[in-house]
Write a protein that holds these residues in place. Structure first.
Motif, PDB file in Angstrom:
ATOM      1  N   LYS A   1      75.850 -33.884 -20.222  1.00 11.92           N
ATOM      2  CA  LYS A   1      77.063 -34.431 -20.837  1.00 11.92           C
ATOM      3  C   LYS A   1      76.686 -35.179 -22.102  1.00 11.92           C
ATOM      4  CE  LYS A   1      81.368 -36.831 -19.665  1.00 11.92           C
ATOM      5  NZ  LYS A   1      82.122 -37.521 -18.581  1.00 11.92           N
ATOM      6  N   GLY A   2      77.256 -34.759 -23.209  1.00 14.30           N
ATOM      7  CA  GLY A   2      76.944 -35.409 -24.471  1.00 14.30           C
ATOM      8  C   GLY A   2      77.695 -34.742 -25.602  1.00 14.30           C
ATOM      9  N   ALA A   3      77.291 -35.034 -26.821  1.00 14.24           N
ATOM     10  CA  ALA A   3      77.974 -34.489 -27.994  1.00 14.24           C
ATOM     11  C   ALA A   3      76.986 -34.272 -29.131  1.00 14.24           C
ATOM     12  CB  ALA A   3      79.090 -35.420 -28.452  1.00 14.24           C
ATOM     13  N   SER A   4      77.299 -33.305 -29.973  1.00 15.86           N
ATOM     14  CA  SER A   4      76.527 -33.093 -31.192  1.00 15.86           C
ATOM     15  C   SER A   4      77.469 -33.165 -32.383  1.00 15.86           C
ATOM     16  CB  SER A   4      75.832 -31.730 -31.164  1.00 15.86           C
ATOM     17  OG  SER A   4      76.781 -30.681 -31.153  1.00 15.86           O
ATOM     18  N   ILE A   5      76.926 -33.548 -33.515  1.00 16.48           N
ATOM     19  CA  ILE A   5      77.713 -33.653 -34.749  1.00 16.48           C
ATOM     20  C   ILE A   5      76.963 -32.910 -35.850  1.00 16.48           C
ATOM     21  CG2 ILE A   5      78.586 -35.211 -36.524  1.00 16.48           C
ATOM     22  CD1 ILE A   5      78.990 -37.286 -34.306  1.00 16.48           C
ATOM     23  N   ARG A   6      77.715 -32.100 -36.566  1.00 17.90           N
ATOM     24  CA  ARG A   6      77.150 -31.326 -37.665  1.00 17.90           C
ATOM     25  C   ARG A   6      77.980 -31.584 -38.915  1.00 17.90           C
ATOM     26  NH1 ARG A   6      76.608 -24.756 -37.461  1.00 17.90           N
ATOM     27  NH2 ARG A   6      78.818 -24.977 -36.943  1.00 17.90           N
ATOM     28  N   VAL A   7      77.314 -31.836 -40.039  1.00 17.17           N
ATOM     29  CA  VAL A   7      78.032 -32.130 -41.284  1.00 17.17           C
ATOM     30  C   VAL A   7      77.385 -31.372 -42.428  1.00 17.17           C
ATOM     31  CG1 VAL A   7      78.703 -34.437 -40.501  1.00 17.17           C
ATOM     32  CG2 VAL A   7      76.644 -34.149 -41.892  1.00 17.17           C
ATOM     33  N   ILE A   8      78.170 -31.151 -43.475  1.00 10.79           N
ATOM     34  CA  ILE A   8      77.645 -30.601 -44.728  1.00 10.79           C
ATOM     35  C   ILE A   8      77.902 -31.613 -45.841  1.00 10.79           C
ATOM     36  CG2 ILE A   8      77.886 -28.781 -46.463  1.00 10.79           C
ATOM     37  CD1 ILE A   8      78.535 -26.846 -44.228  1.00 10.79           C
ATOM     38  N   TYR A   9      76.849 -31.907 -46.580  1.00 14.19           N
ATOM     39  CA  TYR A   9      76.920 -32.857 -47.700  1.00 14.19           C
ATOM     40  C   TYR A   9      76.237 -32.215 -48.900  1.00 14.19           C
ATOM     41  CZ  TYR A   9      76.184 -37.128 -50.449  1.00 14.19           C
ATOM     42  OH  TYR A   9      76.168 -38.058 -51.456  1.00 14.19           O
ATOM     43  N   GLU A  10      77.031 -31.825 -49.888  1.00 18.22           N
ATOM     44  CA  GLU A  10      76.512 -31.225 -51.122  1.00 18.22           C
ATOM     45  C   GLU A  10      75.497 -30.123 -50.841  1.00 18.22           C
ATOM     46  OE1 GLU A  10      75.117 -34.261 -53.722  1.00 18.22           O
ATOM     47  OE2 GLU A  10      77.106 -35.204 -53.956  1.00 18.22           O
ATOM     48  N   GLY A  11      75.854 -29.237 -49.921  1.00 25.21           N
ATOM     49  CA  GLY A  11      75.005 -28.090 -49.607  1.00 25.21           C
ATOM     50  C   GLY A  11      73.903 -28.357 -48.608  1.00 25.21           C
ATOM     51  N   GLY A  12      73.782 -29.584 -48.145  1.00 26.80           N
ATOM     52  CA  GLY A  12      72.806 -29.909 -47.112  1.00 26.80           C
ATOM     53  C   GLY A  12      73.487 -29.984 -45.763  1.00 26.80           C
ATOM     54  N   LEU A  13      72.851 -29.429 -44.729  1.00 26.45           N
ATOM     55  CA  LEU A  13      73.433 -29.443 -43.383  1.00 26.45           C
ATOM     56  C   LEU A  13      72.651 -30.414 -42.513  1.00 26.45           C
ATOM     57  CD1 LEU A  13      74.749 -26.424 -41.387  1.00 26.45           C
ATOM     58  CD2 LEU A  13      73.376 -28.158 -40.236  1.00 26.45           C
ATOM     59  N   GLY A  14      73.379 -31.352 -41.899  1.00 25.27           N
ATOM     60  CA  GLY A  14      72.746 -32.327 -41.015  1.00 25.27           C
ATOM     61  C   GLY A  14      73.262 -32.188 -39.603  1.00 25.27           C
ATOM     62  N   PHE A  15      72.370 -32.359 -38.640  1.00 24.71           N
ATOM     63  CA  PHE A  15      72.721 -32.224 -37.225  1.00 24.71           C
ATOM     64  C   PHE A  15      72.138 -33.387 -36.442  1.00 24.71           C
ATOM     65  CE2 PHE A  15      71.543 -30.939 -32.927  1.00 24.71           C
ATOM     66  CZ  PHE A  15      72.729 -30.401 -32.437  1.00 24.71           C
ATOM     67  N   ALA A  16      72.937 -33.954 -35.542  1.00 21.70           N
ATOM     68  CA  ALA A  16      72.465 -35.019 -34.649  1.00 21.70           C
ATOM     69  C   ALA A  16      73.189 -34.895 -33.325  1.00 21.70           C
ATOM     70  CB  ALA A  16      72.709 -36.393 -35.260  1.00 21.70           C
ATOM     71  N   SER A  17      72.564 -35.339 -32.250  1.00 27.54           N
ATOM     72  CA  SER A  17      73.186 -35.286 -30.926  1.00 27.54           C
ATOM     73  C   SER A  17      73.011 -36.620 -30.215  1.00 27.54           C
ATOM     74  CB  SER A  17      72.579 -34.163 -30.087  1.00 27.54           C
ATOM     75  OG  SER A  17      71.208 -34.415 -29.819  1.00 27.54           O
ATOM     76  N   THR A  18      73.852 -36.858 -29.216  1.00 27.68           N
ATOM     77  CA  THR A  18      73.801 -38.134 -28.490  1.00 27.68           C
ATOM     78  C   THR A  18      74.361 -37.981 -27.082  1.00 27.68           C
ATOM     79  OG1 THR A  18      74.518 -40.444 -28.502  1.00 27.68           O
ATOM     80  CG2 THR A  18      76.070 -38.831 -29.394  1.00 27.68           C
ATOM     81  N   TYR A  19      73.788 -38.746 -26.161  1.00 24.58           N
ATOM     82  CA  TYR A  19      74.353 -38.862 -24.813  1.00 24.58           C
ATOM     83  C   TYR A  19      75.394 -39.974 -24.760  1.00 24.58           C
ATOM     84  CZ  TYR A  19      70.772 -35.813 -22.781  1.00 24.58           C
ATOM     85  OH  TYR A  19      69.974 -34.731 -22.457  1.00 24.58           O
ATOM     86  N   ASP A  20      75.433 -40.797 -25.777  1.00 25.30           N
ATOM     87  CA  ASP A  20      76.334 -41.954 -25.817  1.00 25.30           C
ATOM     88  C   ASP A  20      77.680 -41.515 -26.390  1.00 25.30           C
ATOM     89  OD1 ASP A  20      77.678 -44.330 -26.147  1.00 25.30           O
ATOM     90  OD2 ASP A  20      76.064 -45.343 -27.247  1.00 25.30           O
ATOM     91  N   LEU A  21      78.681 -41.368 -25.521  1.00 31.17           N
ATOM     92  CA  LEU A  21      79.992 -40.884 -25.947  1.00 31.17           C
ATOM     93  C   LEU A  21      80.970 -42.007 -26.288  1.00 31.17           C
ATOM     94  CD1 LEU A  21      80.487 -37.862 -23.494  1.00 31.17           C
ATOM     95  CD2 LEU A  21      79.554 -37.890 -25.820  1.00 31.17           C
ATOM     96  N   SER A  22      80.453 -43.215 -26.398  1.00 33.16           N
ATOM     97  CA  SER A  22      81.304 -44.308 -26.852  1.00 33.16           C
ATOM     98  C   SER A  22      81.596 -44.135 -28.336  1.00 33.16           C
ATOM     99  CB  SER A  22      80.612 -45.651 -26.628  1.00 33.16           C
ATOM    100  OG  SER A  22      79.499 -45.794 -27.497  1.00 33.16           O
ATOM    101  N   ARG A  23      82.591 -44.860 -28.824  1.00 32.57           N
ATOM    102  CA  ARG A  23      82.950 -44.786 -30.242  1.00 32.57           C
ATOM    103  C   ARG A  23      81.750 -45.159 -31.114  1.00 32.57           C
ATOM    104  NH1 ARG A  23      84.922 -48.143 -34.300  1.00 32.57           N
ATOM    105  NH2 ARG A  23      86.593 -47.261 -35.620  1.00 32.57           N
ATOM    106  N   ASP A  24      81.064 -46.216 -30.744  1.00 31.58           N
ATOM    107  CA  ASP A  24      79.913 -46.651 -31.529  1.00 31.58           C
ATOM    108  C   ASP A  24      78.775 -45.635 -31.480  1.00 31.58           C
ATOM    109  OD1 ASP A  24      81.241 -48.912 -32.262  1.00 31.58           O
ATOM    110  OD2 ASP A  24      80.235 -50.226 -30.815  1.00 31.58           O
ATOM    111  N   GLY A  25      78.581 -45.062 -30.297  1.00 35.41           N
ATOM    112  CA  GLY A  25      77.515 -44.081 -30.142  1.00 35.41           C
ATOM    113  C   GLY A  25      77.756 -42.837 -30.985  1.00 35.41           C
TER     114      GLY A  25
END
Length: 463
Positions: free
Chosen positions: A49-73
């Motif tokens: 159980k968790g979440a991953s986040i993927r973003v694009i910034y000026e042609g760069g792709l960033g990926f991060a994941s977390t088990y912390d599903l709180s707003r802050d996490g």
């Protein structure tokens, strides 16, 4: 559902300068039971159980994941993804455009979901396999039960809001027989995107165990086949290995973009005999793994790779589609939320032809009828070495003595040209035990097809 927090993340991503953001939530469970010679050797229930986040910034792709599903996490994971994307800016990363939509994909007609079934019922399945094999006094037996189920949610800043159910269950029987200094062994597996109701009738534990036992007995008296170029008939399980391992990987869009696949630039070219049609699909009523939306939220669709010998398509994630100027096909997949999406197959199979299996055999003067894949390896150019666990010699259209441990070698693009008979009997199989590996990630897949005949294939055996 996590729509509210997704919108907060997208607003924050915009403030940080990201042009695209995606959040993928996972809540899945994996169960397994191993029963070896009458004893439980492993029993587990693993939750992810968790979440991953993927973003694009000026042609760069960033990926991060977390088990912390709180707003802050989640906000912390977003900031990490943006930080990575900024460091990679100018890389030219982009994703293909998809139409915004909201949908929940559910697997229908599940009557006894593994999340609701009692543990005693699951243990009962492996005990029934053991009971059948022990009554036949096998030297050793292994019975397994496995399942994988849960939900993936995908939200994107360009309007996707998708929930997709995942489910596969399976049982497996291995029988080992030792007689007069010889050893015969066989493994039979059945899996489906169904509940425990799948293990009845033809696919009951007893029938699965019987198939393993009978093939183990065949292996006892089987010998190595004659070596050399031969006519080879493959049954559905072995046919599926050629569809997936030898050909399917060559159509994956990342390899097409990188130029590492021998299929680059060959759309519309005749690669195979007119008997050959190969498909990759997220769903087929004949069996396999039900995969209705991929891990980017793109609905899966039937993708024809080869039609009557002509190369018709490739498999794409949103990224590979954008890089090649094509459309995503619903083949963006990840092992879990801890992994980024890459291009993967779903159910890859040869389509039906016009022959009955018995007609193919009767029409074959001399050759081999082979079944039960047992590993092998494939190179990037489609060169393969596969093993078939069991089979039979064919003489004058009749099945003769059994053979075992047959090695097949060749190149899939050459092999496809020599397929001259394709059966009507398409079978597509899947399993919760293992799957397809690529770049350190494993995912569940299905493969299969009909019985087919290759008029010329190199066989390794006795001289």
């Amino acid at each position: 559902m996590h729509e509210d927090i997704a919108q907060i993340l997208f607003e924050k991503a915009g403030h940080l300068g990201a042009s695209f953001a995606e959040v993928r939530f996972e809540d899945t469970t994996r169960e397994f039971i191993s029963y070896v010679n009458g004893r439980i050797t492993s029993l587990g229930n693993q939750k992810t159980k968790g979440a991953s986040i993927r973003v694009i910034y000026e042609g760069g792709l960033g990926f991060a994941s977390t088990y912390d599903l709180s707003r802050d996490g989640l906000l912390k994971a977003l900031e990490e993804a943006v930080k990575i994307a900024r460091s990679l800016s100018g890389s030219g990363k982009k994703l293909a455009t998809v139409e915004p939509y909201k949908k929940s994909f559910k697997i229908e007609n599940v009557k006894n979901h593994p999340s609701q079934a009692e543990l005693t019922e699951k243990i009962g399945l492996v005990k029934r396999i053991y009971s059948y094999l022990s009554e036949r006094k096998v030297s050793s037996s292994i019975a397994r039960y496995g399942s994988y189920y849960g939900v993936i949610e995908v939200y994107t800043s360009d309007g996707l809001h998708v929930s997709a159910e995942r489910l596969v269950t399976g049982i497996s029987a291995t029988a080992v027989i030792r007689e007069n200094g010889k050893v015969g062994d066989s493994t039979e597996t059945y899996g489906a995107s169904l509940g425990l109701e799948a293990f009845t009738g033809e696919n009951s534990p007893e029938n699965i165990a019987e198939k393993a036992y009978e093939n183990a007995r065949l292996a006892l008296k089987a010998s190595r086949p004659p070596a050399g170029l031969q006519t080879v008939i493959t049954r559905p399980e072995l046919t599926g290995v050629f569809a997936h391992e030898s050909f399917g990987h060559l159509t994956e869009g990342d390899g097409i973009f990188a130029g590492s696949s021998p299929l680059v630039g060959r759309l519309g070219e005749k690669l195979a005999s007119e008997q050959v049609t190969i498909v990759d699909s997220g769903y087929d009523e004949r069996g396999g793994y039900v995969f209705l939306a991929d891990d980017e939220g793109v609905p899966t669709r039937r993708t024809v790779l080869v039609e009557k010998g002509i190369l018709k398509g490739y498999l794409h994630s949103r990224e590979s589609a954008a890089l090649t100027g094509m459309e995503p096909t619903g083949n963006g997949r990840a092992q879990s939320f801890e992994h980024d999406v890459i291009v993967r197959m779903r159910n890859t199979f040869f389509e039906a032809g016009n022959w009955k299996e018995e007609e193919i055999i009767a029409d074959t003067k001399n050759g081999l009828l082979l079944d039960k894949p047992a590993g092998g390896q494939v190179e990037e150019d489609g060169t393969f070495t596969f093993n078939a666990r069991i089979g039979f010699i064919i003489e004058n259209g009749e099945i003769k003595e059994p053979v075992r441990d047959v090695v097949l070698a060749g190149n899939i693009l050459e092999m496809l040209r020599y397929i001259d008979a394709v059966g009507k009997n398409v079978e597509i199989s899947t399993s919760p035990f293992g799957g397809c590996g690529k770049w350190g990630q494993w995912v569940h897949v299905g493969d299969g097809g009909p019985t087919l005949r290759v008029s010329r294939l190199l066989v390794g055996g006795e001289k």
